[in-house]
Design a protein around this motif. Structure first.
Motif, PDB file in Angstrom:
ATOM      1  N   LYS A  93      57.244 120.939 -13.849  1.00 10.73           N
ATOM      2  CA  LYS A  93      57.052 122.577 -13.977  1.00 10.73           C
ATOM      3  C   LYS A  93      57.361 123.264 -12.952  1.00 10.73           C
ATOM      4  O   LYS A  93      57.571 124.601 -13.156  1.00 10.73           O
ATOM      5  CB  LYS A  93      55.463 122.670 -14.438  1.00 10.73           C
ATOM      6  N   LEU A  94      57.686 122.806 -11.883  1.00 13.19           N
ATOM      7  CA  LEU A  94      58.162 123.661 -10.678  1.00 13.19           C
ATOM      8  C   LEU A  94      59.547 124.173 -10.886  1.00 13.19           C
ATOM      9  O   LEU A  94      59.818 124.827 -10.039  1.00 13.19           O
ATOM     10  CB  LEU A  94      57.592 123.008  -9.323  1.00 13.19           C
ATOM     11  N   GLU A  95      60.398 123.336 -11.524  1.00 12.29           N
ATOM     12  CA  GLU A  95      61.673 123.536 -11.402  1.00 12.29           C
ATOM     13  C   GLU A  95      62.087 125.052 -11.639  1.00 12.29           C
ATOM     14  O   GLU A  95      63.028 125.583 -10.932  1.00 12.29           O
ATOM     15  CB  GLU A  95      62.491 122.548 -12.496  1.00 12.29           C
ATOM     16  N   PRO A  96      61.798 125.767 -12.792  1.00 16.55           N
ATOM     17  CA  PRO A  96      61.972 126.983 -13.179  1.00 16.55           C
ATOM     18  C   PRO A  96      61.639 127.999 -11.967  1.00 16.55           C
ATOM     19  O   PRO A  96      62.446 128.971 -11.630  1.00 16.55           O
ATOM     20  CB  PRO A  96      61.080 127.495 -14.188  1.00 16.55           C
ATOM     21  N   ALA A  97      60.653 127.532 -11.173  1.00 15.82           N
ATOM     22  CA  ALA A  97      60.264 128.535 -10.002  1.00 15.82           C
ATOM     23  C   ALA A  97      61.317 128.514  -8.854  1.00 15.82           C
ATOM     24  O   ALA A  97      61.644 129.215  -8.004  1.00 15.82           O
ATOM     25  CB  ALA A  97      58.694 128.349  -9.562  1.00 15.82           C
ATOM     26  N   PHE A  98      61.641 127.087  -8.769  1.00 14.85           N
ATOM     27  CA  PHE A  98      62.731 126.743  -7.793  1.00 14.85           C
ATOM     28  C   PHE A  98      64.048 127.698  -7.945  1.00 14.85           C
ATOM     29  O   PHE A  98      64.829 128.229  -7.241  1.00 14.85           O
ATOM     30  CB  PHE A  98      63.030 125.443  -7.599  1.00 14.85           C
ATOM     31  N   GLN A 129      67.263 119.540  -6.745  1.00 10.84           N
ATOM     32  CA  GLN A 129      68.562 119.638  -6.099  1.00 10.84           C
ATOM     33  C   GLN A 129      69.503 119.972  -7.133  1.00 10.84           C
ATOM     34  O   GLN A 129      70.237 121.126  -7.150  1.00 10.84           O
ATOM     35  CB  GLN A 129      69.116 118.618  -5.164  1.00 10.84           C
ATOM     36  N   PRO A 130      69.775 119.031  -8.421  1.00  7.03           N
ATOM     37  CA  PRO A 130      70.854 119.284  -9.297  1.00  7.03           C
ATOM     38  C   PRO A 130      70.586 120.513  -9.915  1.00  7.03           C
ATOM     39  O   PRO A 130      71.593 121.655 -10.267  1.00  7.03           O
ATOM     40  CB  PRO A 130      70.717 118.385 -10.297  1.00  7.03           C
ATOM     41  N   ALA A 131      69.398 121.026 -10.291  1.00  8.90           N
ATOM     42  CA  ALA A 131      69.249 122.420 -11.091  1.00  8.90           C
ATOM     43  C   ALA A 131      69.418 123.505 -10.297  1.00  8.90           C
ATOM     44  O   ALA A 131      69.993 124.486 -10.746  1.00  8.90           O
ATOM     45  CB  ALA A 131      67.692 122.351 -11.506  1.00  8.90           C
ATOM     46  N   VAL A 132      68.885 123.652  -9.130  1.00 12.29           N
ATOM     47  CA  VAL A 132      69.107 124.744  -8.061  1.00 12.29           C
ATOM     48  C   VAL A 132      70.697 124.827  -7.750  1.00 12.29           C
ATOM     49  O   VAL A 132      71.099 125.926  -7.866  1.00 12.29           O
ATOM     50  CB  VAL A 132      68.077 124.536  -6.889  1.00 12.29           C
ATOM     51  N   ALA A 133      71.255 123.754  -7.584  1.00  8.83           N
ATOM     52  CA  ALA A 133      72.583 123.695  -7.148  1.00  8.83           C
ATOM     53  C   ALA A 133      73.519 124.431  -8.298  1.00  8.83           C
ATOM     54  O   ALA A 133      74.465 125.234  -7.743  1.00  8.83           O
ATOM     55  CB  ALA A 133      73.194 122.721  -6.679  1.00  8.83           C
ATOM     56  N   ASN A 162      75.474 130.430  -6.774  1.00  8.89           N
ATOM     57  CA  ASN A 162      76.831 130.051  -6.048  1.00  8.89           C
ATOM     58  C   ASN A 162      77.045 129.940  -4.490  1.00  8.89           C
ATOM     59  O   ASN A 162      78.067 130.526  -4.109  1.00  8.89           O
ATOM     60  CB  ASN A 162      78.052 131.260  -6.411  1.00  8.89           C
ATOM     61  N   VAL A 163      76.014 129.238  -4.087  1.00  9.48           N
ATOM     62  CA  VAL A 163      75.986 129.220  -2.442  1.00  9.48           C
ATOM     63  C   VAL A 163      75.539 127.644  -2.312  1.00  9.48           C
ATOM     64  O   VAL A 163      74.856 126.977  -3.231  1.00  9.48           O
ATOM     65  CB  VAL A 163      74.957 130.255  -1.637  1.00  9.48           C
ATOM     66  N   PRO A 164      75.622 127.207  -1.030  1.00 10.46           N
ATOM     67  CA  PRO A 164      75.401 125.824  -0.870  1.00 10.46           C
ATOM     68  C   PRO A 164      73.984 125.659  -0.816  1.00 10.46           C
ATOM     69  O   PRO A 164      73.105 126.652  -0.410  1.00 10.46           O
ATOM     70  CB  PRO A 164      75.824 125.754   0.437  1.00 10.46           C
ATOM     71  N   VAL A 165      73.444 124.530  -1.577  1.00  9.66           N
ATOM     72  CA  VAL A 165      72.072 124.315  -1.636  1.00  9.66           C
ATOM     73  C   VAL A 165      71.593 123.079  -1.057  1.00  9.66           C
ATOM     74  O   VAL A 165      72.317 121.897  -1.447  1.00  9.66           O
ATOM     75  CB  VAL A 165      71.556 124.236  -3.315  1.00  9.66           C
ATOM     76  N   VAL A 166      70.890 123.128  -0.193  1.00 10.19           N
ATOM     77  CA  VAL A 166      70.563 121.635   0.614  1.00 10.19           C
ATOM     78  C   VAL A 166      68.870 121.586   0.614  1.00 10.19           C
ATOM     79  O   VAL A 166      68.297 121.832   1.717  1.00 10.19           O
ATOM     80  CB  VAL A 166      71.249 121.612   2.180  1.00 10.19           C
ATOM     81  N   LEU A 167      68.337 121.103  -0.460  1.00 10.40           N
ATOM     82  CA  LEU A 167      67.015 121.118  -0.689  1.00 10.40           C
ATOM     83  C   LEU A 167      66.284 120.024   0.181  1.00 10.40           C
ATOM     84  O   LEU A 167      65.107 119.877   0.202  1.00 10.40           O
ATOM     85  CB  LEU A 167      66.571 121.188  -2.028  1.00 10.40           C
ATOM     86  N   SER A 168      67.055 119.112   0.568  1.00  7.88           N
ATOM     87  CA  SER A 168      66.357 117.878   1.317  1.00  7.88           C
ATOM     88  C   SER A 168      67.199 116.929   2.138  1.00  7.88           C
ATOM     89  O   SER A 168      68.633 116.816   2.039  1.00  7.88           O
ATOM     90  CB  SER A 168      65.584 116.760   0.125  1.00  7.88           C
ATOM     91  N   SER A 169      66.696 116.728   3.463  1.00  4.90           N
ATOM     92  CA  SER A 169      67.530 115.917   4.072  1.00  4.90           C
ATOM     93  C   SER A 169      67.992 114.526   3.535  1.00  4.90           C
ATOM     94  O   SER A 169      69.032 113.758   4.043  1.00  4.90           O
ATOM     95  CB  SER A 169      66.730 115.420   5.719  1.00  4.90           C
ATOM     96  N   LEU A 170      67.435 114.179   2.495  1.00  7.46           N
ATOM     97  CA  LEU A 170      67.869 112.929   1.694  1.00  7.46           C
ATOM     98  C   LEU A 170      69.266 113.061   1.249  1.00  7.46           C
ATOM     99  O   LEU A 170      69.874 111.894   1.086  1.00  7.46           O
ATOM    100  CB  LEU A 170      67.007 112.645   0.675  1.00  7.46           C
ATOM    101  N   LEU A 171      69.803 114.056   1.308  1.00  4.62           N
ATOM    102  CA  LEU A 171      71.362 114.292   0.975  1.00  4.62           C
ATOM    103  C   LEU A 171      72.126 113.786   1.903  1.00  4.62           C
ATOM    104  O   LEU A 171      73.244 113.381   1.750  1.00  4.62           O
ATOM    105  CB  LEU A 171      71.531 115.728   0.608  1.00  4.62           C
ATOM    106  N   LEU A 172      71.464 113.613   3.118  1.00  2.00           N
ATOM    107  CA  LEU A 172      72.330 112.948   4.225  1.00  2.00           C
ATOM    108  C   LEU A 172      72.436 111.319   4.132  1.00  2.00           C
ATOM    109  O   LEU A 172      73.323 110.713   4.834  1.00  2.00           O
ATOM    110  CB  LEU A 172      71.841 113.201   5.334  1.00  2.00           C
ATOM    111  N   LEU A 173      71.647 110.788   3.258  1.00  5.29           N
ATOM    112  CA  LEU A 173      71.381 109.351   3.197  1.00  5.29           C
ATOM    113  C   LEU A 173      72.741 108.469   2.956  1.00  5.29           C
ATOM    114  O   LEU A 173      73.131 107.696   3.561  1.00  5.29           O
ATOM    115  CB  LEU A 173      70.373 108.893   2.250  1.00  5.29           C
ATOM    116  N   PRO A 174      73.526 108.886   1.993  1.00  2.00           N
ATOM    117  CA  PRO A 174      74.664 108.086   1.430  1.00  2.00           C
ATOM    118  C   PRO A 174      75.765 108.198   2.805  1.00  2.00           C
ATOM    119  O   PRO A 174      76.431 107.099   2.942  1.00  2.00           O
ATOM    120  CB  PRO A 174      75.312 109.018   0.210  1.00  2.00           C
ATOM    121  N   ALA A 175      75.911 109.398   3.405  1.00  2.00           N
ATOM    122  CA  ALA A 175      76.650 109.566   4.579  1.00  2.00           C
ATOM    123  C   ALA A 175      76.064 108.504   5.560  1.00  2.00           C
ATOM    124  O   ALA A 175      76.803 107.800   6.556  1.00  2.00           O
ATOM    125  CB  ALA A 175      76.643 111.035   5.012  1.00  2.00           C
TER     126      ALA A 175
END
Length: 184
Positions: free
Chosen positions: A10-15, A41-45, A49-62
């Motif tokens: 239910k938090l996604e619309p607020a994000f 992340q996907p919904a907010v991004a 139209n700006v970069p969205v980085v909601l979590s350091s977990l985005l770094l994990l694949p790199a």
């Protein structure tokens, strides 16, 4: 905080609404104070139209790609019981096997965050809880070569943990610095 950690959909619309308001006010990038925000992340991004980085977990694949193939990455989180595999963004089973989760559940910082009102952050407690978690994980997984902090409260002790663990430590501030450096 608990609703974000536990994954209340239910938090996604607020994000999304918050991100849009920030962009309307001139934000050139969007970040978050909780790594568990990765769920949104996907919904907010797609909503701005700006970069969205909601979590350091985005770094994990790199990080997996820059770490030797036999090495492991320790992902340290506020509460590992709430960190489902889907949040890691790693589908390959062999790569997933290189990720070790550790959490501070039951520690002083964890308990403090559940109190209302929340007491001031005890930096020494975070450092102690993290150092203990890392020691336990390394005893079980000696191949740990990199540490990723999921929790946005952890960067305050990143330098101390780097010195103690003698390993690279990454966190949301690293991702935010990278993102902001890329914006003209």
């Amino acid at each position: 905080m608990e609703n974000v950690v536990r994954g209340d959909p239910k938090l996604e619309p607020a994000f999304i609404a918050a991100a849009r308001r920030l962009v309307e006010r001139g934000a050139v990038a969007i970040s978050s104070t909780c790594g568990f925000s990765i769920r949104h992340q996907p919904a907010v991004a797609t909503s701005v139209n700006v970069p969205v980085v909601l979590s350091s977990l985005l770094l994990l694949p790199a990080l997996l790609r820059q770490t030797p193939p036999r090495a492991k990455i320790a992902v340290l989180t506020y509460d590992s019981t709430c960190c489902e595999e889907t949040l890691l963004g790693v589908d390959d089973r062999a790569e997933r096997a290189r990720i070790v989760l550790g959490g501070l559940e039951g520690g002083k910082f964890w308990h403090d965050e559940l109190k209302r009102p929340t007491p001031p952050i005890d930096v020494a407690a975070i450092e102690k809880d993290l150092a203990g978690c890392i020691a336990r994980l390394r005893a079980e997984h000696p191949a740990i070569a990199t540490i990723l902090f999921e929790c946005a409260a952890f960067p305050i002790v990143a330098a101390a943990i780097r010195r103690v663990a003698k390993l690279p430590v990454y966190d949301i501030t690293d991702l935010c610095r990278l993102t902001m450096a890329s914006i003209a």
